[in-house]
Design an enzyme around this catalytic site. Structure first.
Site, PDB file in Angstrom:
ATOM      1  N   TYR A 110     -25.457 -43.634   8.642  1.00  0.00           N
ATOM      2  CA  TYR A 110     -26.010 -42.295   8.500  1.00  0.00           C
ATOM      3  C   TYR A 110     -25.936 -41.856   7.038  1.00  0.00           C
ATOM      4  O   TYR A 110     -25.960 -42.688   6.138  1.00  0.00           O
ATOM      5  CB  TYR A 110     -25.363 -41.317   9.519  1.00  0.00           C
ATOM      6  CG  TYR A 110     -26.352 -40.220   9.762  1.00  0.00           C
ATOM      7  CD1 TYR A 110     -27.568 -40.497  10.384  1.00  0.00           C
ATOM      8  CD2 TYR A 110     -26.142 -38.947   9.265  1.00  0.00           C
ATOM      9  CE1 TYR A 110     -28.543 -39.531  10.508  1.00  0.00           C
ATOM     10  CE2 TYR A 110     -27.115 -37.974   9.396  1.00  0.00           C
ATOM     11  CZ  TYR A 110     -28.316 -38.272  10.015  1.00  0.00           C
ATOM     12  OH  TYR A 110     -29.282 -37.320  10.116  1.00  0.00           O
ATOM     13  N   ARG A 163     -38.772 -32.819   6.711  1.00  0.00           N
ATOM     14  CA  ARG A 163     -37.689 -32.419   5.803  1.00  0.00           C
ATOM     15  C   ARG A 163     -36.497 -33.324   6.068  1.00  0.00           C
ATOM     16  O   ARG A 163     -35.576 -32.981   6.789  1.00  0.00           O
ATOM     17  CB  ARG A 163     -37.325 -30.943   6.047  1.00  0.00           C
ATOM     18  CG  ARG A 163     -36.560 -30.312   4.902  1.00  0.00           C
ATOM     19  CD  ARG A 163     -35.205 -29.798   5.347  1.00  0.00           C
ATOM     20  NE  ARG A 163     -34.410 -30.836   5.968  1.00  0.00           N
ATOM     21  CZ  ARG A 163     -33.273 -30.638   6.604  1.00  0.00           C
ATOM     22  NH1 ARG A 163     -32.794 -29.451   6.747  1.00  0.00           N
ATOM     23  NH2 ARG A 163     -32.571 -31.639   7.136  1.00  0.00           N
ATOM     24  N   LYS A 181     -29.099 -40.899  14.155  1.00  0.00           N
ATOM     25  CA  LYS A 181     -28.405 -39.867  14.935  1.00  0.00           C
ATOM     26  C   LYS A 181     -28.019 -40.402  16.316  1.00  0.00           C
ATOM     27  O   LYS A 181     -26.922 -40.148  16.814  1.00  0.00           O
ATOM     28  CB  LYS A 181     -29.311 -38.641  15.106  1.00  0.00           C
ATOM     29  CG  LYS A 181     -29.444 -37.842  13.825  1.00  0.00           C
ATOM     30  CD  LYS A 181     -28.511 -36.649  13.801  1.00  0.00           C
ATOM     31  CE  LYS A 181     -28.295 -36.165  12.408  1.00  0.00           C
ATOM     32  NZ  LYS A 181     -27.919 -34.799  12.232  1.00  0.00           N
ATOM     33  N   GLU A 252     -34.853 -32.510  15.035  1.00  0.00           N
ATOM     34  CA  GLU A 252     -34.122 -32.981  13.865  1.00  0.00           C
ATOM     35  C   GLU A 252     -35.022 -33.051  12.638  1.00  0.00           C
ATOM     36  O   GLU A 252     -36.113 -33.631  12.696  1.00  0.00           O
ATOM     37  CB  GLU A 252     -33.604 -34.395  14.198  1.00  0.00           C
ATOM     38  CG  GLU A 252     -32.677 -34.975  13.197  1.00  0.00           C
ATOM     39  CD  GLU A 252     -31.350 -34.250  13.144  1.00  0.00           C
ATOM     40  OE1 GLU A 252     -30.804 -33.882  14.179  1.00  0.00           O
ATOM     41  OE2 GLU A 252     -30.869 -34.056  12.015  1.00  0.00           O
ATOM     42  N   ASP A 253     -34.564 -32.465  11.549  1.00  0.00           N
ATOM     43  CA  ASP A 253     -35.259 -32.578  10.267  1.00  0.00           C
ATOM     44  C   ASP A 253     -36.731 -32.164  10.316  1.00  0.00           C
ATOM     45  O   ASP A 253     -37.607 -32.845   9.755  1.00  0.00           O
ATOM     46  CB  ASP A 253     -35.074 -33.991   9.673  1.00  0.00           C
ATOM     47  CG  ASP A 253     -33.671 -34.145   9.077  1.00  0.00           C
ATOM     48  OD1 ASP A 253     -32.854 -33.217   9.224  1.00  0.00           O
ATOM     49  OD2 ASP A 253     -33.387 -35.196   8.475  1.00  0.00           O
ATOM     50  N   ASP A 275     -30.486 -29.469  15.640  1.00  0.00           N
ATOM     51  CA  ASP A 275     -29.216 -29.834  15.010  1.00  0.00           C
ATOM     52  C   ASP A 275     -29.070 -29.248  13.604  1.00  0.00           C
ATOM     53  O   ASP A 275     -27.975 -28.872  13.202  1.00  0.00           O
ATOM     54  CB  ASP A 275     -29.080 -31.353  14.961  1.00  0.00           C
ATOM     55  CG  ASP A 275     -27.722 -31.752  14.431  1.00  0.00           C
ATOM     56  OD1 ASP A 275     -26.722 -31.240  14.957  1.00  0.00           O
ATOM     57  OD2 ASP A 275     -27.662 -32.538  13.472  1.00  0.00           O
ATOM     58  N   ASP A 276     -30.175 -29.164  12.870  1.00  0.00           N
ATOM     59  CA  ASP A 276     -30.085 -28.642  11.495  1.00  0.00           C
ATOM     60  C   ASP A 276     -29.681 -27.177  11.503  1.00  0.00           C
ATOM     61  O   ASP A 276     -29.038 -26.700  10.574  1.00  0.00           O
ATOM     62  CB  ASP A 276     -31.426 -28.804  10.782  1.00  0.00           C
ATOM     63  CG  ASP A 276     -31.904 -30.229  10.865  1.00  0.00           C
ATOM     64  OD1 ASP A 276     -31.199 -31.102  10.346  1.00  0.00           O
ATOM     65  OD2 ASP A 276     -32.940 -30.474  11.500  1.00  0.00           O
ATOM     66  N   ASN A 416     -27.124 -32.743   1.510  1.00  0.00           N
ATOM     67  CA  ASN A 416     -27.157 -34.198   1.676  1.00  0.00           C
ATOM     68  C   ASN A 416     -28.387 -34.783   0.992  1.00  0.00           C
ATOM     69  O   ASN A 416     -29.389 -34.087   0.862  1.00  0.00           O
ATOM     70  CB  ASN A 416     -27.230 -34.549   3.168  1.00  0.00           C
ATOM     71  CG  ASN A 416     -25.996 -34.108   3.913  1.00  0.00           C
ATOM     72  OD1 ASN A 416     -24.895 -34.282   3.447  1.00  0.00           O
ATOM     73  ND2 ASN A 416     -26.207 -33.525   5.075  1.00  0.00           N
TER      74      ASN A 416
HETATM   75  P1  NAD Z   1     -34.290 -25.735   3.890  1.00  0.00           P
HETATM   76  O1  NAD Z   1     -35.365 -26.402   3.134  1.00  0.00           O
HETATM   77  O2  NAD Z   1     -34.603 -25.091   5.190  1.00  0.00           O
HETATM   78  O3  NAD Z   1     -33.614 -24.612   2.942  1.00  0.00           O
HETATM   79  C1  NAD Z   1     -33.289 -24.783   1.603  1.00  0.00           C
HETATM   80  C2  NAD Z   1     -33.022 -23.407   1.010  1.00  0.00           C
HETATM   81  O4  NAD Z   1     -32.481 -23.568  -0.287  1.00  0.00           O
HETATM   82  C3  NAD Z   1     -34.246 -22.523   0.857  1.00  0.00           C
HETATM   83  O5  NAD Z   1     -33.937 -21.229   1.284  1.00  0.00           O
HETATM   84  C4  NAD Z   1     -34.507 -22.512  -0.650  1.00  0.00           C
HETATM   85  O6  NAD Z   1     -35.123 -21.319  -1.097  1.00  0.00           O
HETATM   86  C5  NAD Z   1     -33.102 -22.622  -1.158  1.00  0.00           C
HETATM   87  N1  NAD Z   1     -32.982 -23.082  -2.553  1.00  0.00           N
HETATM   88  C6  NAD Z   1     -33.681 -24.042  -3.193  1.00  0.00           C
HETATM   89  N2  NAD Z   1     -33.271 -24.160  -4.455  1.00  0.00           N
HETATM   90  C7  NAD Z   1     -32.278 -23.264  -4.625  1.00  0.00           C
HETATM   91  C8  NAD Z   1     -31.443 -22.913  -5.704  1.00  0.00           C
HETATM   92  N3  NAD Z   1     -31.547 -23.541  -6.869  1.00  0.00           N
HETATM   93  N4  NAD Z   1     -30.526 -21.949  -5.513  1.00  0.00           N
HETATM   94  C9  NAD Z   1     -30.401 -21.328  -4.336  1.00  0.00           C
HETATM   95  N5  NAD Z   1     -31.168 -21.619  -3.279  1.00  0.00           N
HETATM   96  C10 NAD Z   1     -32.096 -22.581  -3.417  1.00  0.00           C
HETATM   97  O7  NAD Z   1     -33.161 -26.810   4.092  1.00  0.00           O
HETATM   98  P2  NAD Z   1     -31.930 -26.761   5.106  1.00  0.00           P
HETATM   99  O8  NAD Z   1     -32.282 -27.387   6.400  1.00  0.00           O
HETATM  100  O9  NAD Z   1     -31.360 -25.400   5.166  1.00  0.00           O
HETATM  101  O10 NAD Z   1     -30.930 -27.777   4.401  1.00  0.00           O
HETATM  102  C11 NAD Z   1     -30.456 -27.512   3.091  1.00  0.00           C
HETATM  103  C12 NAD Z   1     -29.492 -28.596   2.689  1.00  0.00           C
HETATM  104  O11 NAD Z   1     -28.367 -28.566   3.547  1.00  0.00           O
HETATM  105  C13 NAD Z   1     -30.060 -30.015   2.736  1.00  0.00           C
HETATM  106  O12 NAD Z   1     -29.699 -30.718   1.590  1.00  0.00           O
HETATM  107  C14 NAD Z   1     -29.373 -30.631   3.917  1.00  0.00           C
HETATM  108  O13 NAD Z   1     -29.130 -32.000   3.733  1.00  0.00           O
HETATM  109  C15 NAD Z   1     -28.078 -29.881   3.966  1.00  0.00           C
HETATM  110  N6  NAD Z   1     -27.504 -29.877   5.301  1.00  0.00           N
HETATM  111  C16 NAD Z   1     -26.225 -30.301   5.447  1.00  0.00           C
HETATM  112  C17 NAD Z   1     -25.648 -30.357   6.690  1.00  0.00           C
HETATM  113  C18 NAD Z   1     -24.231 -30.810   6.823  1.00  0.00           C
HETATM  114  O14 NAD Z   1     -23.657 -31.230   5.901  1.00  0.00           O
HETATM  115  N7  NAD Z   1     -23.608 -30.728   7.938  1.00  0.00           N
HETATM  116  C19 NAD Z   1     -26.386 -30.012   7.795  1.00  0.00           C
HETATM  117  C20 NAD Z   1     -27.697 -29.569   7.629  1.00  0.00           C
HETATM  118  C21 NAD Z   1     -28.252 -29.494   6.364  1.00  0.00           C
END
Ligand code: NAD
Length: 559
Positions: A110, A163, A181, A252-253, A275-276, A416
């Site tokens: 993963y 995404r 997953k 997912e994603d 899940d996200d 991530n």
């Molecule tokens: P998303 O695309 O829905 O949201 C991203 C957000 O970040 C948007 O609101 C965008 O405007 C904002 N953004 C972009 N650049 C920015 C900056 N410089 N400063 C502040 N905000 C900024 O994505 P998501 O699904 O919310 O996921 C975001 C991240 O979280 C991804 O990298 C994903 O891998 C990670 N994530 C981690 C876990 C985990 O660790 N358990 C779980 C889910 C998602």
């Protein structure tokens, strides 16, 4: 008396039926193949004479050989390929190896390696480990689902590739994600592999460079959107209900322009979750709950500042609000404790560009906040939660400011893969003089700062979704609810021990994930019964009932 419903849910004593195949066909069937572990007696009985080298190895020898092979590889991507080949050849050995070396191998099957695997999918694709349903399959989705060889599918993980992790639109190459997953469903919670179905909905790809790559395996068109997209999704959901009526669907994603709407549309119609949004929320809230033991504060005292206002951030805030609701804090009060910074700055009521998910967290502006540092200084958050997908979005002055204002600032850099984390573990500890309570989305190696050793915890969704899935599967729950994620978060936080906290981790060590997942499944099952969602009678020994559904990777004896 046992009801027919219960009887139909009762797991078989051994999940592996006797093989129908013999000879080469048997060696090519990953469910039954044992490779060089077939005994001489079995080789004689099953037509294997001459098809294997004469040496007979026991499982321990096979495990030792395979882990050595992996360790000799130069890159994690090569290890990913070796493991994929093993999964396609010998499922039992693959899961045995994964369970035995979960800490070492989870980052390979993963995140972060799966991200690279998706990016390079076209280069190494040989055979499918899941189902592709494309925009051109409109009107034939049911047929595609019927083409999958397994009939008793209980968990479907589906993506449209829009995404992938923090890597953006990878189109059909996103298939690595549902495959990965579901691998974790089996490795972490014992969901039987033949009950798992990875699906990629290929509706096109807006990543021009990838779409034009000669090795791209998906549809060479831009993404289908609007009514055409909705119609394909609707056909998919209707077909799943008909072909696999007992399946839980994990979204997912999906990019956030559709993810929230899909969840909203289907959460009360079918057994599904995203899940996200929800898995991330539960694992993060669990991390915050566990952090309270270090910060010596109550949950209701937390002020969260999210860096990123997408699916992950909004999902976490929603669950935090729901959890405070259980302590009697009204939702509008709890929401005031959650603030967001997105790509355009602080999310406030004055902004006209916000979608309705952000709008509920858009509070009156507390003053001018030109950047993250000024937002931190204005809001004095207890926790900073990075979910922006932007590497190094949390810089030194921000963490130093957090450390000036809080004795133990909570800093979670969840983006991530590892390369996208908002800051590294070492930075968070160094810039806060070792006082930050840190967690990340992808793993960071232990580090030493000012002579102190830290083992940062990983807020990996794998702590949540496999256990939730097992609980749903064991009870035949008709829906997945917010209460189930609250129960999962609480259970996970309770499993964090003093020795984990002593080294700075707000999650248990990954070696315990199978045990923790089963406990989460029991907590989820409790909710399913309490809310009248289960489709089986409540067994007297709930924990035993759930445990009886856990698939163990064990070779059967055939002769
Ligand atoms: P998303 O695309 O829905 O949201 C991203 C957000 O970040 C948007 O609101 C965008 O405007 C904002 N953004 C972009 N650049 C920015 C900056 N410089 N400063 C502040 N905000 C900024 O994505 P998501 O699904 O919310 O996921 C975001 C991240 O979280 C991804 O990298 C994903 O891998 C990670 N994530 C981690 C876990 C985990 O660790 N358990 C779980 C889910 C998602």
């Amino acid at each position: 008396m046992t009801s027919p419903e219960i009887a139909s849910h009762t797991p078989l004593p051994d999940h592996a039926p006797l093989p129908l195949r013999r000879g080469l066909e048997l060696l090519h069937d990953p469910r039954f193949n044992k490779g060089t572990a077939f005994t001489t007696k079995e080789r004689n009985a099953l037509g294997l004479r001459g098809l294997l080298p004469p040496g007979v190895f026991d499982e321990q020898a096979q495990l030792a050989r395979n882990i050595q092979t992996l360790r000799r590889k130069d890159t994690d991507f090569e290890r990913y390929q070796v493991l994929s080949a093993l999964a396609e050849r010998n499922q039992t050995l693959f899961y045995r190896l994964l369970c035995q070396h979960i800490t070492e191998l989870m980052p390979i099957v993963y995140t972060p390696t799966v991200g690279e695997a998706c990016q390079r999918y076209g280069y190494y694709f040989q055979r499918t480990r899941g189902l592709f349903i494309s925009a051109e399959d409109r009107g034939h989705v049911r047929e595609a689902l019927h083409n999958w060889p397994e009939r008793d599918v209980r968990v479907i993980v589906v993506t449209d590739g829009s995404r992938i992790l923090g890597l953006g639109d990878l189109g059909a190459h996103g298939m690595g994600i549902p495959v990965g997953k579901l691998t974790l469903y089996t490795a972490c919670a014992g969901v039987p592999p033949h009950q798992c179905l990875p699906i990629t909905l290929d509706v096109g790809c807006d990543n021009d460079a990838l779409r034009e790559d000669p090795l791209y395996v998906g549809l060479r068109r831009r993404r289908v959107r609007g009514p055409e997209y909705d119609a394909l999704l609707e056909e998919f959901i209707v077909a799943v209900r008909e072909v696999y009526p007992r399946a839980l669907v994990q979204f997912e994603d999906f990019a956030n322009d559709v993810a929230f709407d899909l969840l909203q549309r289907y959460r009360d119609q079918i057994c599904c979750f995203n899940d996200d949004i929800q898995g991330t929320a539960a694992v993060t809230v669990a991390g915050v709950l566990a952090s309270l033991q270090l910060t010596q504060r109550r949950l209701a005292e937390q002020r969260l500042l999210f860096v990123g206002a997408g699916e992950a951030g909004i999902g976490i805030a929603d669950l935090f609000v729901a959890m405070l609701g259980e302590f009697g804090v009204p939702a509008d009060v709890a929401r005031q404790q959650c603030w967001f910074v997105d790509r355009k700055g602080l999310v406030t009521a004055e902004r006209a560009d916000l979608n309705h998910h952000k709008r509920r967290y858009a509070h009156a502006s507390p003053g001018p906040a030109a950047d993250l540092l000024s937002a931190v200084e204005l809001l004095r958050p207890t926790a900073l939660i990075g979910v922006s997908g932007q590497p190094q979005a949390i810089k030194q002055p921000v963490i130093e400011a957090m450390a000036r204002m809080q004795e133990r600032p909570i800093v979670f850099a969840l983006s991530n893969p590892t390369s996208k984390a908002e800051c590294t573990a070492e930075q968070a500890y160094a810039w806060s003089s070792g006082r930050a309570v840190f967690a990340s989305g992808s793993p960071f190696q232990p580090c030493t700062v000012d002579g102190r050793r830290f083992t940062p915890g990983q807020g990996n969704n794998a702590w949540i979704f496999p256990g939730v899935g097992l609980g749903v599967l064991a009870t035949g729950s008709r829906r997945v609810t917010e209460e189930m994620f609250i129960a999962a978060a609480r259970t996970l936080a309770r499993e964090v021990r003093q020795e984990d906290l002593d080294f700075g981790s707000v999650y248990p060590p990954l070696e315990r994930i199978r045990d923790v997942s089963v406990r989460i499944a029991v907590a989820v099952a409790e909710v399913a019964f309490a809310k009248g969602l289960a489709s089986v009678e409540r067994p007297r020994d709930l924990s035993g009932w759930v445990r009886a559904h856990v698939w163990e990777p064990r070779y059967p004896t055939y002769a």
